[in-house]
Design a protein around this motif. Structure first.
Motif, PDB file in Angstrom:
ATOM      1  N   VAL A  78      10.021  63.397  49.230  1.00 32.84           N
ATOM      2  CA  VAL A  78      10.184  62.924  50.494  1.00 32.84           C
ATOM      3  C   VAL A  78       8.902  62.125  50.833  1.00 32.84           C
ATOM      4  O   VAL A  78       7.767  62.255  50.787  1.00 32.84           O
ATOM      5  CB  VAL A  78      10.031  63.876  51.696  1.00 32.84           C
TER       6      VAL A  78
ATOM      7  N   LYS B 161      12.029  59.953  54.278  1.00 36.85           N
ATOM      8  CA  LYS B 161      13.212  59.659  53.088  1.00 36.85           C
ATOM      9  C   LYS B 161      13.045  60.274  51.835  1.00 36.85           C
ATOM     10  O   LYS B 161      12.397  60.600  51.320  1.00 36.85           O
ATOM     11  CB  LYS B 161      13.502  58.062  52.912  1.00 36.85           C
TER      12      LYS B 161
ATOM     13  N   TYR C  22       4.004  56.493  58.450  1.00 31.80           N
ATOM     14  CA  TYR C  22       4.754  57.367  58.685  1.00 31.80           C
ATOM     15  C   TYR C  22       4.092  58.806  59.255  1.00 31.80           C
ATOM     16  O   TYR C  22       3.325  59.073  58.616  1.00 31.80           O
ATOM     17  CB  TYR C  22       5.877  57.787  57.637  1.00 31.80           C
TER      18      TYR C  22
END
Ligand code: WTA
Length: 648
Positions: free
Chosen positions: A190, A194, A336
């Motif tokens: 991941v 995603k 992120y």
């Protein structure tokens, strides 16, 4: 000193640093005057099962070529990274794992990591894996990646880590080239929230030619995503390690036994299997890690590289663990959930030493200072940079915004082939100039040569070579020793040719100017132009392709492709997108072309050789610097390429 802006470490930093301003010249001179004595002494930092009595035994002369270090020594890498710390550092954190999801992290002590490595090493032995066998590791940045690498070293297996961003085809080529019996992967990785379909990629890779050597695929359950398990080939990691003893007899390895293979791009199509051996590599990785990062017992050290690259091998895993340090392993990406992530992780784990790539700094710089300034970063005391030249603007931003003008910056130049850092500041001892990797590390003898191989003195610009060996140097290209010699030692006989251009200023500082061969450095990742070209011409509509590097604001270099279509095919926006997607699928997302220009023809000499120099200049938007085009078979193609160029 010249008038470049000089950054000298603060008195507070220098008061405690390993090396002081007066140390460097003296220690460097001693290291090159008597390499045997110097490296014999440094080797004592490791635990040897048999201490080496032979130290340096190397010759770059083509008629008597050999590179051997510590050749009669015996040791085990996992013992040096784990067992020997148990008595004094058993409860110290070895690895801090920070998940992609900011809610999850894990700390493993040296004792726990040792037990996990032993269990998995036993499991591998039970599968029949032993000394010299090759094992391919295709894992995300999870603790099992570190466990798997160390477990291989425990039993003398040679690992080949393949970056999780590579495509099934690239993975297959790397598995086939070294003939791995075992592949270790996970259901999925991941990144930035995603999933990455790792197991599905392995399934796909193992349908390709040359991969039937693989007997077992070991699968770590990470996300729990749906995958296909194929009996009897595929085995779950957790069932294999279940019930295994948490001790495991380490294999006695000769210093020159292979430790790992790492594939890297060269100037021809096929990736090169760079092979490192056991003793010299570990001495060099651990010594440079301690010296360059000014390591102290209570440091929390974070290298943001993926274990799929050499930086992840030497300075995330082997160097730090051999030194008994606490190393951070980060699964995610810098943006992120948001662009403060790096600094949030720094604050969360009180990171003191931070090592990343210029491309990440440039990308974050674009977001402004606010995402950085809202975090504390008070724990930081030293910053590092690696992978590509760092432009002075990015350097100053790193210094001012990230380090609050408190943390020295070590700009470290090295390569997959060199095993460890070769040109770098030593923070307390060598003042830094933004954009310069500064001076050679102990024992390293760089030189600047002109095109004919003449060694230039004083301030000079040319190609960077190394005049002598160091312990961390690669020993061969797996399965192709001749290519090893031809690639690195034949261009300027008697020296190791790095493939990089360099300028040395009047103060003896080195400024790396970038690759001078057909390798593009995209976000610090090496991509061979020939690899991208062969991916493009594999498309049924493409007749011919030529690929060069171009300037790119964030990535440092971008990929610029010129494509000639087959007769009867018409260029279109859809086809352009299709070709870009095709290259991503063939090699992996890191090779995505940034620019794709339709080329009715390519500039060629009368003997049919593509003149890349001209294509590079067009991609640099320098049509006035094309030089002599009169030797071209059809000079008119150049005019049309210039007219249609994509960067202006
Ligand atoms: C480039 C990464 C300038 C260089 C460790 C080299 C650098 C190639 C620097 C190796 C730096 C690496 N300054 N250029 N500090 N560090 N490079 O094998 O062109 O992935 O030859 O190893 O990256 O890339 P590799």
């Amino acid at each position: 000193m010249s008038n470049d802006r000089l950054h000298t470490a603060s008195p507070e930093f220098t008061a405690k640093s390993r090396f002081k301003p007066e140390d460097y010249d003296r220690l460097y001179a001693a290291s090159v005057a008597d390499p045997d004595a110097f490296w014999a002494d440094i080797a004592r930092r490791l635990d040897w099962m048999r201490a080496p009595t032979r130290i340096k035994d190397t010759s770059y002369a083509l008629e008597d070529f050999h590179i051997r270090w510590y050749a009669d020594g015996e040791l085990n890498v996992s013992v040096n990274c784990l067992d020997r710390h148990l008595a004094t550092r058993g409860d110290k954190t070895a690895v801090i794992w920070e998940g992609d999801n900011p809610e999850v992290s894990e700390r493993l002590s040296y004792r726990e990591l040792h037990a996990r490595v032993c269990r998995f090493a036993n499991a591998l032995r039970n599968l029949g894996v032993g000394k010299g066998d090759r094992v391919t590791i295709y894992l995300p940045m999870i603790v099992e990646a570190a466990v798997a690498m160390l477990a291989c070293t425990r039993i003398g297996a040679v690992h080949s880590v393949v970056f999780g961003g590579f495509s099934p085809d690239s993975l297959a080529g790397r598995i086939a080239d070294c003939g791995s019996k075992v592949v270790i992967t996970a259901d999925e990785g991941v990144r930035g929230g995603k999933p990455v379909a790792l197991k599905a990629n392995v399934d796909e890779a193992l349908r390709r030619d040359g991969t039937s050597v693989v007997e077992t695929v070991i699968v770590v359950r990470h996300t729990g995503g749906a995958i296909q398990m194929q009996a009897p080939r595929d085995r779950w990691y957790h069932t294999l390690v279940e019930g295994q003893p948490d001790t495991c007899d380490p294999e006695r390895m000769n210093a020159e036994d292979p430790l790992f293979i790492l594939y890297t791009s060269g100037s021809t199509g096929k990736p090169k299997g760079v092979l490192h051996t056991t003793g010299g590599y570990l001495v060099y990785a651990s010594y440079t890690h301690e010296s360059v990062f000014d390591l102290r017992e209570d440091d929390v050290y974070w290298c943001t590289a993926d274990v799929g690259w050499v930086t992840g091998h030497s300075y995330l895993l082997y160097g730090p663990l051999a030194n008994g340090a606490t190393t951070v392993m980060f699964e995610g990406v810098p943006n992120y959930p948001d662009t403060s992530r790096f600094w949030q992780v720094v604050d969360k784990h009180k990171v003191t030493l931070f090592y990343t790539a210029p491309t990440a700094i440039r990308a974050l710089m674009r977001e402004g200072e606010a995402p950085v300034k809202k975090t504390s970063r008070a724990s930081l005391r030293l910053l590092g940079s690696v992978g590509e030249p760092i432009n002075p603007e990015a350097w100053e931003w790193y210094w001012r915004v990230v380090g609050d003008e408190r943390c020295p910056i070590v700009d470290t130049w090295w390569q997959t082939e060199t095993g460890g850092i070769l040109i770098t500041p030593l923070a307390g001892a060598i003042p830094q100039k933004p954009g310069s990797a500064t001076k050679p590390f102990f024992g390293v003898k760089p030189a600047v040569v002109d095109a004919s191989g003449t060694v230039l003195d004083g301030a000079a610009e040319g190609n960077l070579v190394l005049l002598d060996s160091w312990p961390g140097q690669m020993r061969t290209l797996y399965g192709d020793h001749q290519r090893f010699i031809d690639t690195y030692f034949r261009t300027y006989p008697g020296t190791y040719f790095t493939g990089d251009g360099v300028r040395r200023d009047a103060d003896g500082y080195y400024w790396i100017t970038g690759r001078v061969d057909d390798v593009i450095n995209v976000s610090g990742h090496r991509i061979g132009t020939a690899e991208v070209e062969s991916a493009l011409v594999a498309h049924p509509k493409v007749a011919e392709a030529a690929v060069v590097g171009c300037a790119h604001e964030i990535k440092g270099q971008g990929i610029y492709a010129y494509v000639t279509l087959n007769k009867g095919e018409t260029p279109s926006e859809d086809l352009r997108k299709e070709l870009v997607a095709w290259v991503r699928k063939e090699i992996g997302p890191i090779a995505t072309p940034d620019f794709l220009q339709w080329a009715p023809g390519l500039p060629k000499t009368r003997s049919g050789k593509i003149m890349r120099r001209i294509l590079r200049k067009i991609a640099e938007n320098a049509p006035d610097q094309l030089g002599d085009t009169s030797t071209l078979a059809d000079p008119a193609v150049v005019d049309s390429l210039v007219k249609e160029r994509l960067i202006r």
